[in-house]
Design an enzyme around this catalytic site. Structure first.
Site, PDB file in Angstrom:
ATOM      1  N   CYS A 228       0.808  -1.273   0.118  1.00 43.70           N
ATOM      2  CA  CYS A 228      -0.166  -0.152   0.120  1.00 43.70           C
ATOM      3  C   CYS A 228       0.906   1.324  -0.040  1.00 43.70           C
ATOM      4  O   CYS A 228       2.169   1.036  -0.058  1.00 43.70           O
ATOM      5  CB  CYS A 228      -0.846   0.051   1.195  1.00 43.70           C
ATOM      6  SG  CYS A 228      -0.121   0.111   2.933  1.00 43.70           S
TER       7      CYS A 228
ATOM      8  N   ALA B 166       2.881   1.752   3.022  1.00 39.43           N
ATOM      9  CA  ALA B 166       4.247   0.771   3.182  1.00 39.43           C
ATOM     10  C   ALA B 166       5.572   1.639   2.298  1.00 39.43           C
ATOM     11  O   ALA B 166       6.530   1.332   2.890  1.00 39.43           O
ATOM     12  CB  ALA B 166       3.906  -0.616   2.588  1.00 39.43           C
TER      13      ALA B 166
ATOM     14  N   ARG C  26      11.819  -5.721   6.096  1.00 42.83           N
ATOM     15  CA  ARG C  26      12.804  -5.680   4.898  1.00 42.83           C
ATOM     16  C   ARG C  26      14.184  -5.950   5.332  1.00 42.83           C
ATOM     17  O   ARG C  26      14.905  -5.769   4.275  1.00 42.83           O
ATOM     18  CB  ARG C  26      12.438  -4.364   4.403  1.00 42.83           C
ATOM     19  CG  ARG C  26      11.277  -4.137   3.668  1.00 42.83           C
ATOM     20  CD  ARG C  26      11.138  -2.800   3.217  1.00 42.83           C
ATOM     21  NE  ARG C  26      11.840  -2.181   2.677  1.00 42.83           N
ATOM     22  CZ  ARG C  26      12.564  -2.368   1.108  1.00 42.83           C
ATOM     23  NH1 ARG C  26      11.592  -3.104   0.720  1.00 42.83           N
ATOM     24  NH2 ARG C  26      13.207  -1.810   0.588  1.00 42.83           N
TER      25      ARG C  26
ATOM     26  N   HIS D 268       6.230   6.298  -2.310  1.00 50.33           N
ATOM     27  CA  HIS D 268       7.352   6.617  -2.516  1.00 50.33           C
ATOM     28  C   HIS D 268       7.325   8.399  -3.002  1.00 50.33           C
ATOM     29  O   HIS D 268       8.296   9.220  -2.279  1.00 50.33           O
ATOM     30  CB  HIS D 268       8.068   6.029  -3.568  1.00 50.33           C
ATOM     31  CG  HIS D 268       8.148   4.665  -3.428  1.00 50.33           C
ATOM     32  ND1 HIS D 268       8.171   3.543  -4.659  1.00 50.33           N
ATOM     33  CD2 HIS D 268       8.228   3.746  -2.398  1.00 50.33           C
ATOM     34  CE1 HIS D 268       8.244   2.304  -4.051  1.00 50.33           C
ATOM     35  NE2 HIS D 268       8.221   2.197  -2.661  1.00 50.33           N
TER      36      HIS D 268
END
Length: 551
Positions: free
Chosen positions: A70, A73, A104, A204
């Site tokens: 999403c 995230a 991650r 991002h």
């Protein structure tokens, strides 16, 4: 680029035709769904400068199981997560905070900053409950910011909105401004509700915007050292950034900042003083590079440190930009020192991996970059695609003018950036840039994944679970590369699955030493006989039998 006969012959030898495979993938869908998916499943056919058009960065069709994450995230987990000295507070339910926390395998080295702060081992969340959903959560957010400050005394605090926050209308930005004035540290928020955009790519973009607005350019101190660069789109998964930094140091290249692997807020604030931006993951960070070029005069080039040959090529590009013979000689010296071990490892392993077949469906530029490593092992990429790529990631940036801006993209703020009247400093004159371009050095350019792939392969955007299973059934690849959500399903088919989002327990895979690690891991995985003995539960007992008792 001519069609690759070798690859098409391979399909024919296996009794498979790409067109028929595409038809089979689409045959199970309703007509309307099949029509949409057909635009996202492309048979690569690059002729000269012509690249097939692929539909991407569109909403996943409801009912199809996707690999995507999403918006939240992408913002908190990907871009800001690896920064060790920012307290990142998730304003929302605790599940969202856990989802983006240390899943991650981002690594960091706190000893490189004077205060030694490292908040990556903590999960900060307001843990919203029903009460906050009904009456609002701004009061609880203020308390959380105050508590974080009292306990950790950070230089900065970032606040990330989740879906409930957007739905109830909490104004995280006004809370951040109020607490910034009260505490005297940098506090800023992100409107990165999970439902914004079509994937984590939106996150991002939002993260890049806020870091650019609130952090970059805050410190004008010029760092000591020669050949100053920033590395953008490298997140230090499994220690990748450490290996790249080792190579830079060995070459005499000074890294000012990394966005965001092994990063600190002070480095972000100082990053505009570098001489060149290097982009690794194009989709996650190209926004920052473009804005820094407009505001500060800092040019950028695309690089790739995944693969030994790609690493050598990227180092030579950096040396070409700086036009310094001493640096050029040092880069060549380092390549000469590092490559023998790489070539020795390839010579040992390649006979066992030659002709093995891989599929890659990974986020960022990984589905593109990792093809370099497989190529060095003599392996074939059968099919590849991105989770959250845009057309320019597939086809190259030359298609940017033809991309229509849709409603989902307009939902994300586009910053209006102008040259800073005091800090704008073009690193190269127009004449010098032109001279470098004539020598083959491309600025603000990315050719995309498809032009570097062989003709006849399937390129699939936002692959679905059904398509994944069907491709495994048809191709029976020797290895499948994807993320954690797909891992166990693929392994149940008796196919080794390499997790390229967080590497599981592997890595680093970047640079020269990283290539050695990757060669060994892939050799072990594709040549292990254990996968041939693995059977899924439905293979052991394909039918359910039962008897019924009636009263």
């Amino acid at each position: 680029m001519a069609a690759t006969a070798e690859k098409i012959d391979k399909f024919e030898l296996d009794g498979m035709d790409p067109e028929k495979i595409k038809e089979e993938l689409l045959s199970r869908y309703p007509t309307k769904v099949a029509r949409k998916r057909a635009k996202q499943i492309i048979i690569n056919k690059v002729e000269g400068c012509e690249v097939p058009v692929i539909q991407s960065n569109v909403r996943t069709i409801p009912g199809l199981m996707s690999q995507r994450g999403c918006c939240y995230a992408g913002c908190k987990g990907v871009v800001l997560g690896p920064t060790r000295d920012i307290v990142n507070i998730t304003h929302g339910p605790i599940g969202c905070g856990f989802y983006s926390w240390l899943t991650r395998r981002n690594q960091t080295d706190p000893s490189t900053t004077p205060d030694g702060h490292n908040f990556m081992t903590y999960c900060f969340s307001t843990d919203m409950q029903d009460q906050e959903i009904i009456f609002g959560g701004e009061k609880k957010l203020k308390q959380a910011i105050q508590e974080a400050y009292d306990n950790f005394k950070p230089k900065a605090i970032a606040v990330f909105s989740t879906c409930p926050v957007g739905l109830i209308g909490d104004d995280v930005h006004s809370v951040c401004r109020e607490m910034k004035d009260k505490l005297g540290i940098n506090i800023f928020g992100f409107s990165c509700e999970g439902y914004k955009g079509v994937s984590q790519s939106a996150g991002h973009h939002i993260a890049n915007n806020q870091i650019f607005k609130h952090v970059i350019g805050n410190d004008d101190t010029v760092k000591e050292g020669d050949f100053k660069i920033n590395l953008l789109g490298e997140y230090n998964i499994g220690g990748d950034a450490f290996e790249i930094e080792r190579i830079f140091k060995k070459c005499g290249i000074t890294q000012v900042a990394s966005f965001s692997g092994n990063s600190s807020i002070d480095a972000f604030a100082n990053s505009h003083t570098a001489d060149l931006n290097l982009i690794m993951c194009h989709r996650s960070i190209n926004y920052v590079a473009e804005m820094m070029e407009k505001k500060y005069g800092l040019p950028w080039i695309k690089v790739n440190f995944i693969g030994a040959e790609a690493t050598a090529k990227s180092l030579r590009k950096i040396a070409a930009y700086f036009e310094d013979q001493k640096l050029t000689d040092k880069v060549e010296e380092v390549i000469v020192q590092e490559m023998p071990q790489v070539l020795k490892s390839i010579a040992e392993i390649k006979p066992r991996t030659e002709g093995k077949r891989a599929m890659l469906f990974v986020g960022g530029s990984r589905a593109h970059h990792y093809q370099e490593l497989f190529k060095e092992l003599g392996m074939i990429t059968l099919s590849a695609g991105y989770e959250f790529g845009h057309r320019d990631d597939y086809e190259g940036r030359k298609v940017l003018p033809s991309i229509k801006v849709d409603a989902d993209s307009r939902n994300i703020e586009e910053l209006s950036v102008k040259a800073d009247p005091e800090k704008f400093n073009p690193r190269k004159s127009p004449e010098n840039l032109q001279k470098l371009k004539e020598k083959g050095l491309e600025f603000s350019s990315y050719e995309g994944m498809m032009p570097e792939m062989k003709n006849g392969v399937l390129v699939i955007d936002d692959i679905t679970q059904y398509e994944t299973e069907k491709l495994i059934e048809l191709f029976k690849p020797d290895i499948f590369c994807a993320g954690i959500k797909e891992k166990y399903t693929i392994q149940k088919y008796g196919i080794p699955m390499k997790q390229l989002h967080s590497y599981d327990y592997g890595g680093p895979y970047a640079g020269f030493k990283g290539a050695l690690n990757f060669y060994k891991d892939i050799d072990r995985m594709v040549n292990s006989r254990v996968w041939g003995y693995l059977k899924a539960p439905w293979q052991i007992k394909p039918e359910l039998a039962a008897t019924y008792a009636w009263e």
